[in-house]
Design a protein around this motif. Sequence first.
Motif, short mmCIF file in Angstrom:
data_model
loop_
_atom_site.label_atom_id
_atom_site.label_comp_id
_atom_site.label_asym_id
_atom_site.label_seq_id
_atom_site.Cartn_x
_atom_site.Cartn_y
_atom_site.Cartn_z
N ARG A 1 -9.29 -18.55 -14.49
CA ARG A 1 -9.40 -18.71 -15.94
C ARG A 1 -10.39 -17.76 -16.57
O ARG A 1 -10.20 -17.30 -17.71
CB ARG A 1 -9.80 -20.17 -16.24
CG ARG A 1 -9.87 -20.53 -17.70
CD ARG A 1 -10.02 -22.02 -17.86
NE ARG A 1 -11.29 -22.51 -17.36
CZ ARG A 1 -12.40 -22.56 -18.07
NH1 ARG A 1 -12.41 -22.10 -19.32
NH2 ARG A 1 -13.51 -23.05 -17.56
N ARG A 2 -11.45 -17.40 -15.84
CA ARG A 2 -12.55 -16.66 -16.45
C ARG A 2 -12.38 -15.15 -16.44
O ARG A 2 -12.77 -14.46 -17.38
CB ARG A 2 -13.85 -17.01 -15.73
CG ARG A 2 -14.25 -18.47 -15.85
CD ARG A 2 -14.79 -18.80 -17.20
NE ARG A 2 -15.25 -20.18 -17.30
CZ ARG A 2 -15.89 -20.67 -18.33
NH1 ARG A 2 -16.18 -19.89 -19.36
NH2 ARG A 2 -16.26 -21.93 -18.36
N THR A 3 -11.82 -14.60 -15.37
CA THR A 3 -11.80 -13.14 -15.24
C THR A 3 -10.74 -12.50 -16.13
O THR A 3 -9.62 -12.97 -16.21
CB THR A 3 -11.59 -12.74 -13.78
OG1 THR A 3 -12.75 -13.07 -13.05
CG2 THR A 3 -11.32 -11.27 -13.63
N GLN A 4 -11.11 -11.42 -16.78
CA GLN A 4 -10.20 -10.68 -17.65
C GLN A 4 -9.54 -9.52 -16.93
O GLN A 4 -8.43 -9.13 -17.26
CB GLN A 4 -10.97 -10.16 -18.87
CG GLN A 4 -11.55 -11.27 -19.73
CD GLN A 4 -12.41 -10.75 -20.87
OE1 GLN A 4 -12.89 -9.63 -20.83
NE2 GLN A 4 -12.62 -11.59 -21.87
N SER A 5 -10.22 -8.91 -15.95
CA SER A 5 -9.64 -7.83 -15.16
C SER A 5 -10.30 -7.82 -13.79
O SER A 5 -11.43 -8.27 -13.63
CB SER A 5 -9.83 -6.47 -15.84
OG SER A 5 -11.20 -6.12 -15.90
N LEU A 6 -9.55 -7.31 -12.80
CA LEU A 6 -10.05 -7.29 -11.43
C LEU A 6 -9.50 -6.07 -10.72
O LEU A 6 -8.29 -5.81 -10.74
CB LEU A 6 -9.62 -8.57 -10.70
CG LEU A 6 -10.10 -8.72 -9.26
CD1 LEU A 6 -11.62 -8.87 -9.21
CD2 LEU A 6 -9.44 -9.93 -8.62
N ASP A 7 -10.38 -5.29 -10.09
CA ASP A 7 -9.99 -4.08 -9.36
C ASP A 7 -10.34 -4.21 -7.88
O ASP A 7 -11.32 -4.83 -7.52
CB ASP A 7 -10.74 -2.84 -9.90
CG ASP A 7 -10.41 -2.54 -11.34
OD1 ASP A 7 -9.38 -3.04 -11.82
OD2 ASP A 7 -11.20 -1.83 -11.98
N TYR A 8 -9.51 -3.58 -7.06
CA TYR A 8 -9.87 -3.39 -5.66
C TYR A 8 -10.57 -2.04 -5.55
O TYR A 8 -9.98 -1.01 -5.85
CB TYR A 8 -8.62 -3.41 -4.77
CG TYR A 8 -8.95 -3.37 -3.28
CD1 TYR A 8 -9.10 -4.55 -2.57
CD2 TYR A 8 -9.11 -2.16 -2.61
CE1 TYR A 8 -9.42 -4.53 -1.22
CE2 TYR A 8 -9.44 -2.14 -1.26
CZ TYR A 8 -9.58 -3.32 -0.57
OH TYR A 8 -9.89 -3.29 0.77
N VAL A 9 -11.83 -2.04 -5.16
CA VAL A 9 -12.60 -0.80 -5.10
C VAL A 9 -12.31 -0.05 -3.81
O VAL A 9 -11.88 1.10 -3.82
CB VAL A 9 -14.12 -1.09 -5.24
CG1 VAL A 9 -14.92 0.22 -5.16
CG2 VAL A 9 -14.41 -1.81 -6.55
N GLU A 10 -12.55 -0.70 -2.66
CA GLU A 10 -12.33 -0.03 -1.38
C GLU A 10 -12.48 -1.02 -0.24
O GLU A 10 -13.09 -2.08 -0.38
CB GLU A 10 -13.33 1.11 -1.19
CG GLU A 10 -14.79 0.64 -1.12
CD GLU A 10 -15.77 1.78 -0.91
OE1 GLU A 10 -15.33 2.91 -0.65
OE2 GLU A 10 -16.99 1.53 -1.02
N ARG A 11 -11.94 -0.65 0.89
CA ARG A 11 -12.26 -1.34 2.13
C ARG A 11 -13.49 -0.64 2.69
O ARG A 11 -13.52 0.58 2.80
CB ARG A 11 -11.10 -1.25 3.12
CG ARG A 11 -11.37 -1.99 4.44
CD ARG A 11 -10.22 -1.81 5.41
NE ARG A 11 -10.46 -2.54 6.66
CZ ARG A 11 -11.20 -2.08 7.67
NH1 ARG A 11 -11.75 -0.87 7.59
NH2 ARG A 11 -11.37 -2.81 8.77
#
Length: 286
Positions: free
Chosen positions: A175-185
Amino acid sequence: MKTTRYPGIGAALCVTLLATLAGCAEEKAATRPERSAVKSLAEEQAAEEPADADAILMRMAEFLAKAPRYSVNIQESYDTVQPSGQKIEFGETRQVTVSRPNELRVEAAHSDGDKHVVLYDGKDITVFNPSRNVYAQVYKPGGIDAAVTYFLKDLNMRLPLAVLLVSRSPDELKRRTQSLDYVERTEIYGVPAHHLAGRTETVDYQVWIKEGAQPLPLRIVLTYKNAEGQPQFRAHFSDWNLSPEVRDAQFAFTPPEGAKKISFLAQLPQVALQREAAPEQTGGQK
């Protein structure tokens, strides 16, 4: 020069991750500095198939929400912006033990030596300060979720990383997050991990999650982007134990000799009203 310890960010930390760490379906790669080294074929393939950041974050949230019990040590640091604009870093260490559905223990030691303990035994929420030998206690049955919500919202108390304690965390995160990225392994503290970066209305966050069958958080960084100076909160998790030995006595509070019971700050107006009403209930006698 006197430094201030908890302006602004202190109040925000009471709902630190409950209001910030959340998942969403947006899956885009974060931009990183260019590297001169030649990429291997495996790296090229991984770049073409970005990991599902939302799925990784939800696996972490659901894993913790369903864990019947666990303990963990947390090393925290946070910035406090001074009136001059300078940032000063303070720190805390926390030892957290959770035994669902009714038992919680949080032991905290601040960088200035002050200590406090938060206990919940399924009936009473107790905060004890051994440095001053004082404690506050309130009756709140209903389990950890109800107790944590009451502690934060009604008592207006600090409980950093509260999202780790409640079973409804996956829904709160979505509910809270507006965007989410995978940066790296990557690898953090010698452990393979997924590095994610998300944004909420008020906070930018990064979380490093252990790779594999136990998707535990290893590190978290929060940036309060709307606060003056954009202060940060940082947490390093260590010594995760998913089957700690627990005893009921760990979560119950027995006042030590000479301990003084006080009220939570949020209860003081109510206490004052009760005292004012007391003379009327006794025919005006004092």
